[in-house]
Structures are given as C-alpha cells and as structure tokens.
Design a protein around this motif. Sequence first.
Motif, short mmCIF file in Angstrom:
data_model
loop_
_atom_site.label_atom_id
_atom_site.label_comp_id
_atom_site.label_asym_id
_atom_site.label_seq_id
_atom_site.Cartn_x
_atom_site.Cartn_y
_atom_site.Cartn_z
N VAL B 143 0.80 -1.07 -0.02
CA VAL B 143 0.10 -0.07 -0.06
C VAL B 143 0.62 1.30 -0.20
O VAL B 143 2.00 1.48 0.77
CB VAL B 143 -0.98 -0.05 1.25
CG1 VAL B 143 -1.94 1.30 1.23
CG2 VAL B 143 -1.82 -1.28 1.21
N MET B 144 0.77 2.23 -1.00
CA MET B 144 1.17 3.49 -0.93
C MET B 144 0.28 4.53 -0.71
O MET B 144 -0.90 4.60 -0.98
CB MET B 144 1.86 3.87 -2.55
CG MET B 144 2.79 2.71 -2.78
SD MET B 144 3.81 3.31 -4.20
CE MET B 144 4.51 1.93 -4.62
N VAL B 175 4.62 2.80 1.47
CA VAL B 175 5.37 3.73 0.87
C VAL B 175 4.51 5.33 1.17
O VAL B 175 3.23 5.38 0.74
CB VAL B 175 5.67 3.91 -0.62
CG1 VAL B 175 6.42 4.97 -1.12
CG2 VAL B 175 6.33 2.51 -0.83
N LEU B 176 5.05 6.35 1.74
CA LEU B 176 4.52 7.55 1.86
C LEU B 176 4.98 8.32 0.47
O LEU B 176 6.10 8.75 0.38
CB LEU B 176 5.21 8.10 2.96
CG LEU B 176 4.68 7.80 4.39
CD1 LEU B 176 5.73 8.27 5.45
CD2 LEU B 176 3.17 7.72 4.44
N VAL B 177 4.05 8.82 -0.23
CA VAL B 177 4.32 9.58 -1.35
C VAL B 177 3.83 10.91 -1.35
O VAL B 177 2.69 11.22 -1.25
CB VAL B 177 3.60 8.86 -2.75
CG1 VAL B 177 4.06 9.77 -4.14
CG2 VAL B 177 4.04 7.56 -3.01
N HIS B 199 13.64 11.78 7.53
CA HIS B 199 14.12 11.81 9.02
C HIS B 199 13.23 11.27 9.91
O HIS B 199 13.52 10.54 10.80
CB HIS B 199 14.76 13.13 9.26
CG HIS B 199 15.36 13.30 10.57
ND1 HIS B 199 16.70 12.69 10.60
CD2 HIS B 199 15.21 13.79 11.62
CE1 HIS B 199 17.20 12.83 11.80
NE2 HIS B 199 16.13 13.52 12.55
N ARG B 200 11.76 11.78 9.75
CA ARG B 200 10.93 11.61 10.60
C ARG B 200 10.42 10.14 10.77
O ARG B 200 9.86 9.42 11.56
CB ARG B 200 9.76 12.50 10.46
CG ARG B 200 8.41 12.48 11.14
CD ARG B 200 8.60 13.07 12.50
NE ARG B 200 7.28 13.21 13.26
CZ ARG B 200 6.95 12.05 13.63
NH1 ARG B 200 7.28 10.70 13.52
NH2 ARG B 200 5.64 12.28 14.37
N PHE B 201 10.37 9.57 9.38
CA PHE B 201 9.99 8.33 9.26
C PHE B 201 11.22 7.35 8.67
O PHE B 201 10.89 6.81 7.66
CB PHE B 201 8.59 8.27 8.35
CG PHE B 201 7.69 8.96 8.69
CD1 PHE B 201 6.69 8.43 9.93
CD2 PHE B 201 7.23 10.45 8.31
CE1 PHE B 201 5.45 9.15 10.29
CE2 PHE B 201 6.14 11.08 8.70
CZ PHE B 201 5.35 10.43 9.73
N PRO B 202 11.88 7.02 9.32
CA PRO B 202 13.10 6.32 9.10
C PRO B 202 12.88 4.90 8.41
O PRO B 202 13.59 4.40 7.55
CB PRO B 202 14.21 6.35 10.11
CG PRO B 202 13.30 6.38 11.50
CD PRO B 202 12.13 7.22 10.85
N GLY B 207 8.34 8.47 -1.36
CA GLY B 207 8.37 8.74 -2.80
C GLY B 207 7.82 10.17 -2.85
O GLY B 207 7.71 10.70 -2.20
N VAL B 208 7.98 10.54 -4.23
CA VAL B 208 7.47 11.76 -4.75
C VAL B 208 6.81 12.01 -5.82
O VAL B 208 6.91 11.13 -6.65
CB VAL B 208 8.91 12.67 -4.86
CG1 VAL B 208 9.66 12.39 -5.80
CG2 VAL B 208 8.63 14.19 -4.85
#
Lengths: 560, 560
Positions: B143-144, B175-177, B199-202, B207-208
């Motif tokens: 899941v993204m 994945v955090l997009v 940095h906050r979610f190592p 993604g972008v």
Amino acid sequence: MPVPSRCIQVYDTTLRDGAQGEGISLSVADKLKIATRLDEFGAHYIEGGWPGSNPKDAAFFENCRGKLKRAKLVAFGSTRYKNTTCEKDRNVQMLANADTLVVTLVGKAWDMQVQVVLEASLEENLDMIRESVAYFKRLGREVMLDAEHFYDGYKAAPEYAIACLQAAVDGGVDVLVLCDTNGGSVPWDLQKVTATVVHRFPATRVGVHCHNDMELAVANSISAVNAGASLVQGTVNGYGERTGNANLMSIVPTLQLKLGYACVGDALSKLTSLSRFVDEIACQKPVSGQPFVGVSSFAHKGGLHVAAVLKNEDTYQHIDPSLVGNEKRILVSELAGRRNVLSKAEELGLVPAGDDAGARQEWGNRAKQVLGQVKDLENKGYSFEGAEASLELMLRRSVEGYRPPFELLDFSVTTDNKRIHYGPNSEGPPFNESVTQATVKIALLGPKDGGEACPTKICLEVAEGNGPIDAVNGALGKVLFSMYQPLQTVALTDYKVRILDSESATAATTRVVVDFEDSASGRQWTTVYAHPNIIVASVNALMDGFEVAMWDSLPQCCIG
Amino acid sequence: MPVPSRCIQVYDTTLRDGAQGEGISLSVADKLKIATRLDEFGAHYIEGGWPGSNPKDAAFFENCRGKLKRAKLVAFGSTRYKNTTCEKDRNVQMLANADTLVVTLVGKAWDMQVQVVLEASLEENLDMIRESVAYFKRLGREVMLDAEHFYDGYKAAPEYAIACLQAAVDGGVDVLVLCDTNGGSVPWDLQKVTATVVHRFPATRVGVHCHNDMELAVANSISAVNAGASLVQGTVNGYGERTGNANLMSIVPTLQLKLGYACVGDALSKLTSLSRFVDEIACQKPVSGQPFVGVSSFAHKGGLHVAAVLKNEDTYQHIDPSLVGNEKRILVSELAGRRNVLSKAEELGLVPAGDDAGARQEWGNRAKQVLGQVKDLENKGYSFEGAEASLELMLRRSVEGYRPPFELLDFSVTTDNKRIHYGPNSEGPPFNESVTQATVKIALLGPKDGGEACPTKICLEVAEGNGPIDAVNGALGKVLFSMYQPLQTVALTDYKVRILDSESATAATTRVVVDFEDSASGRQWTTVYAHPNIIVASVNALMDGFEVAMWDSLPQCCIG
C-alpha cells in the motif's frame, strides 16, 4: 509572497540564441516586432543578434536604433580571434559598428575547449578575453562576458575557469554571465558554483545562461539567482538549439510571484499574450501545456478537481492565472459535472445575468440534458475537451426554436485512380492519375426578415481537392464564401484524425477534430465529430465549424 | 559518473494521471500496449487506472492480469469517504476487486482541503487515511499513500501534514508519496521538507509526485531523491493535467547518468523508442526538442558547434546520445545506417550465407541505395520505425528482376450521402443515408509455371463498406481471398492515420500505418504509406501489406 527584495534583470536572447532553434527563422521585420513587445513587457536587455555573422542581423541593428523605450539593445559577438588585435579583427569591428549601448562577448572558460576547439594556448585565451572587454569599455559600452561552458569548465579545472572571469574583470567587464552551455548541470551543483563566483567577485554583477538538455534550465536559472546572480538570460517559450534555452516565460513569473524578486512589475500580466505573439510570429504551434501561459495550464478536467476549484480556486491552482494574463478553463468531458457545462453557458453569455431564478433553473435543466448528451457521445468516441465549439453548438441547439443557419442536404465524394500504362513491364509508379471530386447541396435557412445578407435558397457546388476532405472543404467554401461575405476570413488551420477501437481496423470509428481561425477577429475554435465513415465525420466537423463562425460573423442570420 | 548507490524505483502513472492530460484518450488496447512497453523498460510500478471511476479502467485490470513480467501493477483509488467504513465504501470495494498486488490511495494532507473540499473534520480525515491503509494491508496488498497537496499542506500547517503521514504509518503503509499537486514548489524548499519526512519516518520508504506548473517538476523530483526519497512517480513525456506530470523521460536518465543512482539499468537505451511509441499510441506529436529523446535533442545547427562536435563530441553534448537510444543528428552515420539495413536483409534470408564476397558486396550496394530511399521518404513524411514490412518490400524490390505478385490497375471510391427528409421542419439526423462503394481492378502476375495456385489474370470487384478504406479492403479481399486461398487467414488488426504538416490543414500529407496478422502463422507485420490523399495512402499501405503476405504464404507466386 515575500516582500520584493532585489531586482533581477531580464536578458532576452530570443532573437539570437532562440533563432538557432530548429525550424525557427525570423525576418528583420519579425525581429523588430518581437523586440517591441519585449520592450513593452519590461525586458531589461534585448539581444538582437550577431552582427558579424550575417547581414540580416546587421540590418536589424540599423533598423532598431532608437526604437526601444526602456530596454537596452545588445549586440552579441565573440572575443577577438587568436594571434590578432581587436582593431584588426573583422568580427570585433562589425560588433563595434552595430553601435549598441551594450555588447555581450562570448569567451571560452573551459580549458579543454580552448585547446581542442580554439587550438589556442590557455594564456592566449585569457588575453583574448581581457583585451576584447577592455576594447569595448574604451568605446564606452556596457560589456558582458558570456563565459561559455563555465560550469563544465569549473568542474574540470576550477582555477582556469575563475582565471577567465578574472581576465574579464581586469578588462573592466560589467557583468559576468555564467553559461551552462551543454545543459548538463543539476541545480544544487550549479547553485554552489554560482555562489562561489558571487563571493569571489563582489563588485561585479553575475548573470546566468542555461540550456534545457535535462529539462532543468528553469530550475538552474532560479538556483543561480538564489545564489546571488542578478541577471537571467533566456528566451521566450524556451526557443533555442537542441532542447532550447532557459524559458523566460516560466522564470520571470516564478521569480516575481514565488520568490518575491522585482523583475517586470505589473507587466507580468502581459506574459501570456507575449508568449502567444512570439509563437505566432515564429510560426510555432503554441504548446497547450506550457507552464503559466498555455491554454491548458489552468484547465481542470476531473469532476472532483472541478468541484473543488469552484469551491476554492487555491485547491488546484498554484497562482491566480490573471496575474500572468491567462485564465482558468473548465474542460467538459465524461469526467465533468453539470456545473462545468453551466459555467460554459455562462461564459457564452447564454444565461441571462442577474437574479432571474426561472431562467437559471431552465439553464440548469438544459445543462443536465447537454451533459447527458456529452457522456453519450464520448462513449461513442467523441472527445469534447479540446473542442469547445462543438459544446457551444450543443448548448445553442438545446434552446427551443433553434434553427441552424444552413443545412447540408446531401453530398458525394469520389476518388478515382487510373493508370495509363500497366502490367508486368510498366516502369511508372503505381498510381499516376488520381482525382478526387466532391459535390455539396446546401440549404441556406436564414430568417425571412434577414435581408440580403441572409439569403434563403438551395445551392449545389462541386470542387476538386488533394483528397476527399480537401475537396469537400473546397465545395463548401464555394457556397458559403460567396453567399456570406464575412465568412471569407474563416479558414481551417488544423485537421486531425484518430481511429478509435482500432482493433476493428478499417471498420472502426473515426474521430475528426478540425481547428478554425477567423483572421478578422483573431478567434480560434475547434469542432469534433465521430463516425465510422471518415468522410461523414469530416464533413460534419466542417459544417459545425462554419455554423459557429456564423454566430460570430452573422448572428442576424441565426435563429435561436 | 559516480558509482551507482541507491536504487530509485520508477513508478509510472501515464495510464492514470497522464490520461488526464488534455487531448489524451486511451483505449483499453492502447493501455495494454503501453503497459507492456513500460514493463520491458523496467518501470518498477505501473499504475493502470482508477477502477472506481470508470468501466474502461476496470476492464484494463481484468485484461492486464498476469501480463506483466517484472513490473508490479498498481490500482489507484481514494481513501474511504467520510462517515462510512471501508467495507461499505463502493470505491474502496471496486479498488479491492481490481485485485492488484499494489494499491495506491490518495489522501488529503492539507487542512484547508480537508475542511473546504471534503467538508470533513481534521480528525475524521486521519481516521479515513489510517483505516483505509489498514484495510488494504489486511487484504495482503502493498500500500502506498499519495499524500495530496503534501508540500502546500506542510507549508500551511506542518503538524497536520505530518499527522496525515503518521496515520498512514499507523495503518501499516509501505510507501509515503509526497505530492506537489499544484506544482507550486521550488526545489530547495521541496528538498528541505522531503528531508524532514525521510528523517521523521526512517523505517518507511518515501516517494515523490510532482507536477510541472512552474516547469520545475523534473528538478523537484530529483531534489526529493537527493533528500532521500527512493521512489519517483511520473509519466512518459510528462503527460498530465494542466502542464503535465513530472517527465520520467528526463528524470530517469538524469538519475542514472548524472547522479549515479540505479534505476532501469541497460534498458535506459530503450528510452527514446519508449517515448516515441507512447506518443504514437496517444496520437501526440512528438516534441522535437524534448530533452534526451527528441529528434533535435542532439542536433547541431550552428556551424561552429558542428565543427567543434566533429573535433570532440563532448564540446556540445552533455551525454552520449546512444545511452538513451537517441542519436546525434549531423553525423547521419551512413555506415551504421547501412549496416542496419543490411542486417535486415540478412534476417530476411536475402543475403546468401557464407563467404560469397561478390554477393555481399552487391547487397552492401543495395543497402546503401535503400537507405537513400528511406531518407528520402522520411523527408516526405514516412516513418519506418515500426513499419519494417515496408522496408522488407523495399529490399525485395531492390533486387533486379523483382516483380510483384499482383498490381492494382485502378480503383475508385465513392461516398454518397442523401437525405430523404430535409429542411427547417426535419426531425431526422443530418445524414440518414450514407453509402460508400469501392471498385478495384487487379492484375495477378504469377509466373507462367506457377500452376493453379498462381493464376495470371485481371480481376474487377466491387464492395461496400463503413467508410472508404473499409470498402477498398472489402473489394481487395474479394479478389485476393478467392484467388489465393492461403491469404484467407490474413486480416488487418489496426489502422492509424496521422496528418503531417497539419498547418496546411486538409491539404496536408497523410501518413497511414496498417497492422496485419496471419492467424495461421501468428506473424504480425506493419506497413506505412504517406500521400496527400488519404485514400491513396491507405490503398497503397493495404496493397503492400498483402504483398508481404504473399511472400509468406505463396512464395512460389512471387518472382524476385
């Protein structure tokens, strides 16, 4: 938006580096028109050409003298050749003769280029830069150095690249312009190098000149500004050799609206018209999705997006489009809602202004009905989003009592191919005679009281053409242009065909899209038609386009 | 070039977000073709569509299942609506039913958007994100979260934007997009915010997803990677709503060649052909100056540049064009081109095997001659890329004594439209009777000793069709299928039309591309023809396609 801080100077090189772009060729008259518009836009410098390279550029400087109100005219040239002096160098002398306030000299700043391309010593190149700059300073000119390949040169041999700039400073240069000639730099590297130069030469203005080979020219240009550069070279619409130069149409609004620099002030609202004017002059088809200035740049399609934008414009728009002279567009498609259709009717002035609740209710119903038709037709292969004129007709036709100004009663198209010589020993090409003929029979239905401009009669015409559509267009024109004089300025400008469900091959549905322009009013519009028969689709799209033209040019002949 | 470090995953959304672009409309078959090419290119994720939004996308997922070799297929959808549960939400259920390995959920990450557009409480939005992610994780999916408007949201309310990401992480997201939905961010800001998230979610991949509203989408995407993102969403050629999505055709080579990341490896050399293939399918005119893949991207015009490039390619080229499957344009590498043509002749078995130096020499000369023809014809609007059967015919025809198995002596096509009821009071549609008829006269030229299978005679046939090409195809079939039984398994599978030099509108050159398949042998082939008359172009492409079929099915009827 931050408070405007520094002023960033806009240096346009459309007329010189932009004209190197493939397919771009500007006459002296074209160049004068563009220079005038750039001047009105507030460009600080306009580079007119390379007087040493061709007579056209020399003629431009002759003609442009004294014509610009605010912008400074710039002549471009190279530092002197090796083993000579400025006084004896033909190119330097022609540059001096162009007699402009400002001169930009290109000089090499990458050791490899000096040795391989110039075949000069590194020391000689420094002399060429210093002496050439000093020569023009003695003539009283403002002088810029375009340090060619500066960023690549700095990567390869930083001391030598800096020495080239120092030579220019020693010659008295006004602006050091750092060039990413091959467009191969990434923004963070370029920013760091630019900052180094700004720091190293605190008393000299620094500019930047980028190319778009990695689609990074805009990012690189604003990164250089972020590092302290105060002048940006670029072109209108990013014209230029290979992938083009840095696009001023994106750089200027970003600097001004997003980063808070002063550039051209309120003239920014002329951005969109400048972009389209230059495309027109240079015979380039405008890119619909071009940032800030494209017709699609503020177009909204998805129903969810449209609903959101109508609630709050900031939801899917990063700026107010009017700031750059552009406008929001709601695209109507199967994804759209009734709201999109209604706002289109309002745009056309069909919905009465004010608080007539009854009329608004009625148009609400019509919009719903038209939306149903749109969805139906898109299912059959239409696509209305680029063809707003077809939607305009649907809206007009939804009004009770609407009657088209003319109707096509029937038509025929015949393509015949005959060869005179044939058989196994033939030497000729397969088709040596091909003739296409079209006939059209059209009823003109103008109102009884329309007068002479709106005749009521039936016309039959025939024409030949390069192909079936060309022939039909010719026959239609024979009727319409002779019966309705004001339509004579209407012409087709583009014609596109798309085969849908192409898996069913030659029996598939064909979608035809036709672009029109009225050279009298400047209006452009597009119609669409889909049908299994390409001829039927094309004829209908043509007829619809002319019906739209009638509403513009001869509304008195239209009933509805 | 630095040593490859991290692998950056390529996430293509051409089929979903790209299809939102103005003027782009893809059929299910189009989407399947594009997905296959993206898979070959090495895209890690292919987003196929939004199964909840329309039946076409649902059909695509049905058809694509099991077809991809390496890429993971992704279905896109929204987090659940407010005031419901995932089990009851129709869109969530349709997304689940698409049955893909990977699901991407779009969720809002800007407090204003939640309140104005969703009209939901900030707390409810967090629940919607967390519950939706958790729902699909329970179903075993990757899941993204596409955090819509993340960068704008972070600017307005950083804590809330981060809380949205935290909700997804709490739900188990893979994945955090981070999305720059309105395309209004500049690279250095976006880079800083991305670094904060990384940095906050190592423990979570980042993604972008960028849009090109300021011509900064490529710069923003690589800046995010520079800050630690490991997945980039974008589209082929930057298709997308408004000004388009981030252009993978520029991002992938920059990441791989300039920044040293691993992406698609050697498949990068397929970049140019992928770009042009997708333009062809989507009926978009390729942009000649498109970075990396455009026909002008490595073209050199200025005389000085050309001289320099001939001395050293690095002087005006930032990369070797072959790395992205493109080529330099001045050095039209005659030798390489001739070698390509020759290897095609070898492939067809035309060149005798072994060491027959004389025959090889002869074929070398023929290849040179054919290459000249190719260049000539491409100048006139042909495009042989993808139409190798036309090249095959040119090679066969270059042999002395070649005689085609049949020839079209003449043909005619007539389209007639008549309406029975017409005039102002008509209720009927504009064209209520349309008939298209074609006649063909064909000489069968089989060798004298060809026997019964290879008759020598002249045939005249007539057929009706949905449109002119369908009618011609019908008449051709009546002749060829009855005279040559083995051709009965040959059928057209696709038919495309492209208007060139479209500024001359209906009188422009038309390029027709026809795909054939022989269901007996499974062979597929493509022919191309260009002519101002669409009918003439189509008939020639059809005839050529059948001539190729003859060489496959009835070589004894062919002489050459």
